[in-house]
Design a protein around this motif. Structure first.
Motif, PDB file in Angstrom:
ATOM      1  N   GLN A 177      54.448 113.027 107.373  1.00  0.00           N
ATOM      2  CA  GLN A 177      55.143 112.758 108.627  1.00  0.00           C
ATOM      3  C   GLN A 177      54.388 111.697 109.400  1.00  0.00           C
ATOM      4  O   GLN A 177      53.224 111.881 109.755  1.00  0.00           O
ATOM      5  N   GLU A 196      60.695 111.842 110.918  1.00  0.00           N
ATOM      6  CA  GLU A 196      60.865 113.186 110.374  1.00  0.00           C
ATOM      7  C   GLU A 196      59.925 113.387 109.184  1.00  0.00           C
ATOM      8  O   GLU A 196      59.516 112.429 108.530  1.00  0.00           O
ATOM      9  N   ARG A 197      59.637 114.644 108.921  1.00  0.00           N
ATOM     10  CA  ARG A 197      58.821 114.963 107.757  1.00  0.00           C
ATOM     11  C   ARG A 197      59.619 114.633 106.497  1.00  0.00           C
ATOM     12  O   ARG A 197      60.796 114.979 106.394  1.00  0.00           O
ATOM     13  N   ARG A 225      55.718 127.455  97.724  1.00  0.00           N
ATOM     14  CA  ARG A 225      56.802 128.439  97.732  1.00  0.00           C
ATOM     15  C   ARG A 225      56.645 129.333  96.521  1.00  0.00           C
ATOM     16  O   ARG A 225      56.303 128.860  95.428  1.00  0.00           O
ATOM     17  N   SER A 237      61.565 122.109  95.494  1.00  0.00           N
ATOM     18  CA  SER A 237      62.710 121.612  96.245  1.00  0.00           C
ATOM     19  C   SER A 237      62.257 120.397  97.044  1.00  0.00           C
ATOM     20  O   SER A 237      61.091 120.316  97.435  1.00  0.00           O
ATOM     21  N   ARG A 282      63.623 119.728  99.930  1.00  0.00           N
ATOM     22  CA  ARG A 282      63.952 120.051 101.319  1.00  0.00           C
ATOM     23  C   ARG A 282      62.800 120.808 101.955  1.00  0.00           C
ATOM     24  O   ARG A 282      62.388 121.851 101.464  1.00  0.00           O
ATOM     25  N   SER A 283      62.284 120.316 103.064  1.00  0.00           N
ATOM     26  CA  SER A 283      61.156 120.979 103.711  1.00  0.00           C
ATOM     27  C   SER A 283      61.519 122.393 104.149  1.00  0.00           C
ATOM     28  O   SER A 283      60.657 123.275 104.163  1.00  0.00           O
ATOM     29  N   ALA A 284      62.769 122.643 104.467  1.00  0.00           N
ATOM     30  CA  ALA A 284      63.180 123.976 104.920  1.00  0.00           C
ATOM     31  C   ALA A 284      63.051 125.034 103.822  1.00  0.00           C
ATOM     32  O   ALA A 284      63.059 126.232 104.118  1.00  0.00           O
ATOM     33  N   ASP A 285      62.936 124.606 102.578  1.00  0.00           N
ATOM     34  CA  ASP A 285      62.832 125.547 101.451  1.00  0.00           C
ATOM     35  C   ASP A 285      61.404 125.994 101.173  1.00  0.00           C
ATOM     36  O   ASP A 285      61.168 126.762 100.243  1.00  0.00           O
ATOM     37  N   TRP A 286      60.468 125.463 101.947  1.00  0.00           N
ATOM     38  CA  TRP A 286      59.054 125.774 101.716  1.00  0.00           C
ATOM     39  C   TRP A 286      58.533 126.654 102.850  1.00  0.00           C
ATOM     40  O   TRP A 286      58.429 126.194 103.986  1.00  0.00           O
ATOM     41  N   PRO A 287      58.149 127.894 102.575  1.00  0.00           N
ATOM     42  CA  PRO A 287      57.721 128.787 103.654  1.00  0.00           C
ATOM     43  C   PRO A 287      56.252 128.664 104.067  1.00  0.00           C
ATOM     44  O   PRO A 287      55.894 129.036 105.185  1.00  0.00           O
ATOM     45  N   TRP A 334      52.806 126.418 104.697  1.00  0.00           N
ATOM     46  CA  TRP A 334      52.367 125.053 104.996  1.00  0.00           C
ATOM     47  C   TRP A 334      50.901 125.031 105.402  1.00  0.00           C
ATOM     48  O   TRP A 334      50.409 125.957 106.062  1.00  0.00           O
TER      49      TRP A 334
END
Length: 124
Positions: free
Chosen positions: A39, A44-45, A99, A105, A107-112, A114
């Motif tokens: 980022q 955006e990341r 994950r 994936s 998509r950053s939203a798919d990685w819980p 960080w």
């Protein structure tokens, strides 16, 4: 849970190289797909690279393909990102993500999970 920790960022000149590391304690990390995102200020990341749990498959963003290499050593619970031929536009905070899924994936939203990130600055 998995707690990735990044290291290896720094200041480098155009054309230089760095190796980022992402380490996490415990065998659970060996069963995780791992990704690198970055980022830049005001941006955006974005996805950079990812690797499956066994290292057999990798994926790269078009902007870094051929310059960056992702790899892993499950015996040491560490994933690496080698950055070569660095450009000013590679300047960003680089984040490691994990994950508990064998596959990755973009998509950053798919990685819980960080890490806190490590700064990479490329000077011209």
């Amino acid at each position: 849970q998995v707690h990735p920790v990044e290291s290896g960022g720094g200041l480098v000149q155009v054309g230089g190289s760095l190796r980022l590391s992402c380490a996490a304690s415990g065998p659970a990390f060996s069963n995780c797909a791992v990704g690198w995102f970055r980022q830049a200020p005001g941006m955006e990341r974005e996805f950079v690279a990812a690797i499956t749990w066994d290292g057999d498959e990798t994926s790269y963003a078009n902007s870094v393909r051929g310059r960056f290499t992702i790899s892993r050593n499950n015996a040491d619970y560490t994933v690496y990102l080698r950055l070569n031929s660095l450009k000013p536009e590679d300047t960003a905070v680089y984040y490691c993500a994990a994950r508990t899924n064998l596959y990755y994936s973009r998509r950053s939203a798919d990685w819980p999970y960080w890490g806190q990130g490590t700064q990479v600055t490329v000077s011209s």
